[in-house]
Design an enzyme around this catalytic site. Structure first.
Site, mmCIF file in Angstrom:
data_model
loop_
_atom_site.group_PDB
_atom_site.id
_atom_site.type_symbol
_atom_site.label_atom_id
_atom_site.label_comp_id
_atom_site.label_asym_id
_atom_site.label_seq_id
_atom_site.Cartn_x
_atom_site.Cartn_y
_atom_site.Cartn_z
ATOM 1 N N LYS A 1 -7.726 4.199 16.261
ATOM 2 C CA LYS A 1 -7.217 4.900 15.081
ATOM 3 C C LYS A 1 -7.900 6.258 14.957
ATOM 4 C CE LYS A 1 -7.775 4.376 10.039
ATOM 5 N NZ LYS A 1 -8.179 3.423 8.981
ATOM 6 N N ASP B 1 0.699 1.115 11.342
ATOM 7 C CA ASP B 1 0.556 2.526 10.977
ATOM 8 C C ASP B 1 -0.369 3.312 11.898
ATOM 9 O OD1 ASP B 1 -1.841 1.371 10.156
ATOM 10 O OD2 ASP B 1 -1.892 2.420 8.231
ATOM 11 N N LYS C 1 0.814 -1.214 0.000
ATOM 12 C CA LYS C 1 0.000 0.000 0.000
ATOM 13 C C LYS C 1 0.849 1.266 0.000
ATOM 14 C CE LYS C 1 -3.279 2.244 3.195
ATOM 15 N NZ LYS C 1 -4.249 1.989 4.280
#
Length: 535
Positions: free
Chosen positions: A379, A329, A130
């Site tokens: 997130k 991430d 990605k």
């Protein structure tokens, strides 16, 4: 006797530097990035999910328990690749384009990527997976220093049909180098296919006489929940008899046992969006078990492919001379795959069981609260649940197996890679002035030496703000914009707000945040236009 043997083994690992390292051969460097994986989702950080390949790296390398990302996909990737805070690199929010330079939605020309810097230093550079820091072809990986690339240019997609739009008027691209790839077949599963190319690049590099840099950016376990039947079958039924409260308690107990968190760490309360387990119907419980089984299978399959990458290193004789770093991430994702932001077809697929072919779903708050054990929030937020990630560095013969609770940040990867490679960070690149890196090399810490680390670390995403100074963290969420103060060493889960008790500290840390925000180009979120493009 066991303890003595372990210490002896560790000392032999440090003393036993490989012949390649003694000869001064530059190391290969691999960065492996998981996508939307929670803090406790790998086995060596407390999970029940089987991750033997990641575990092996943790056992033989450096484990950092206070490592941070930028709380969201694109900002973290921008920081990782450039060694800058995301605003400085041009990705202050997402990849939707805005006229403000810090929020233009793709990497700017005042930064260099790790690939660009290492390529100039004599490395071959490869990427699989990605990208998500520039969707236009002029911003693709091969335009930012990578010799070869294979993967998803965009932010997410089906694991079986990766170019299928999931939002209205959307176009998704799988690219091979600088061209769209049209070889997607019936046997496609994204996690495997991206790793196929990583393995291919490692093997093809063998005859070049150059070291390599590989950025392996998995999309797993980002929604939609999709896995292979043989992996799902190993996890079905594991969750139905326990429920989320019990699972979180068990994970925390394992984390304490492993030394990931302190023995006195308290579990954050069940998230307010998650009901009491026993209030669910049997159907709801089985549906959640199904989602968790698929999610676990996705992490498991990622670990299997990390094993394939390590096997390729052994096959090419490069395993002793390769530095591997692994992280996520952002924290686990609470996001839904249902609603007006998705196509009618995806909304219909969202209702199917996660393990059923054609499903397109997520595990929402219910699963993310387990994944982020023992922390709260997810997130997107600047609380620990949004920004904390496992970090593992593995380099046989150089890294002494140990844990560190010192705070590190994804901005440190640039400095670490260049330090390991003996390459100087450039002041100019392609005629452009390059901003000084914000990161600090982790190499001394990896070698078991004293590491000063950061005086302060800063965070901002869509109005959420934070600054960490030593053991203290000042944080606020948008739109409330009220500062909260926590002692992270004593209260990792941010349960005891000390802002009223220490107003002078709040003011001093707020002043630091304001100075940093001006330095980085942060614009108050309410002042930003919405922008346009793929979010």
């Amino acid at each position: 006797m066991k303890k003595v043997f372990t210490l002896l083994l560790a000392s032999l690992c440090v003393a036993g530097v490989s012949a390649q390292q003694k000869a001064g051969k530059k190391p290969n460097i691999i960065i492996i990035l998981a996508d939307d994986m929670g803090y406790s989702d790998i086995n060596c950080f407390g999970s029940d999910i089987e991750t033997p390949n990641i575990n092996a790296m943790a056992k033989g390398g450096l484990v950092m328990t206070n490592f941070y990302n930028a709380s969201r996909c694109c900002p973290s990737r921008a920081s990782l690749l450039t060694g800058l805070y995301q605003h400085q690199a041009g990705v202050g929010d997402m990849v939707n384009t805005r006229p403000q330079a810090a929020y233009q939605g793709y990497l700017n020309t005042n930064c260099v990527t790790i690939a660009e810097a290492l390529k100039a230093g004599g490395y071959n550079t490869y990427m699989a997976g990605k990208w998500h820091v520039g969707t236009a072809p002029e911003h693709w990986p091969v335009k930012r220093g990578f010799d070869h690339y294979f993967g998803l240019i965009d932010g997410a997609g089906s694991y079986f049909q990766p170019t299928m739009p999931y939002r209205p008027n959307q176009h998704l691209t799988i690219a091979l180098d600088d061209k769209p790839y049209d070889g997607i077949g019936k046997d496609w599963y994204s996690t495997d296919k991206y790793a196929d190319y990583a393995v291919k690049y490692i093997k093809e590099n063998k005859g070049t006489g150059k070291p390599f840099f590989l950025y392996m950016a998995f999309t797993s376990p980002h929604w939609p929940l999709m896995a292979l039947p043989e992996d799902i079958s190993r996890y079905k039924g594991r969750y139905i008899n326990k429920g989320w409260d019990k699972l979180r308690e068990e994970r925390l107990a394992r984390m304490k046992e492993l030394g990931i968190v302190s023995k006195d760490t308290k579990l954050s309360p069940r998230d307010s969006n998650v009901p009491e387990w026993n209030s669910l119907t049997d159907k709801q419980k089985w549906d959640w078990d199904d989602k968790m089984a698929v999610y676990a299978a996705m992490v498991d399959r990622m670990d299997q492919n990390i094993g394939r990458i390590r096997a390729a290193l052994r096959e090419t004789g490069e395993d002793e001379n390769t530095l591997i770093m692994f992280m996520s991430d952002n924290g686990a994702s609470h996001e839904s795959t249902n609603g007006p932001g998705f196509t009618p077809e995806v909304n219909a697929a969202n209702a199917k069981p996660a393990s059923e072919p054609g499903s397109f779903t997520s595990y929402g708050f219910w699963g993310a609260n387990v994944s982020n054990t023992p922390m709260r929030m997810f997130k997107h937020w600047e609380y620990e649940g949004g920004t904390a990630t496992p970090f593992i560095a593995y380099y046989p013969g150089m890294i002494k197996p140990h844990q560190s609770a010192q705070p590190g940040h994804i901005i440190d990867l640039m400095a670490t890679c260049l330090d390991a490679a003996g390459v100087t960070y450039p002041k100019t690149y392609n005629g452009h002035n390059i901003l000084p890196t914000e990161g600090i090399s982790l190499l001394p810490l990896m070698e078991g030496k004293a590491w000063k680390g950061h005086d302060d670390l800063f965070f901002e995403h869509e109005g959420g703000r934070a600054v960490r100074e030593g053991d203290w963290k000042l944080v606020s969420q948008y739109p409330q914009n009220k500062w909260q103060l926590y002692n992270i060493k004593e209260d990792r889960n941010e349960l005891n707000d000390l802002a009223d008790k220490y107003p002078d500290r709040v003011k001093a840390m707020e002043d630091k945040y304001k100075a940093w925000a001006a330095h980085a180009g942060v614009i108050p979120f309410e002042s930003l236009p919405k922008g346009h493009g793929d979010l």
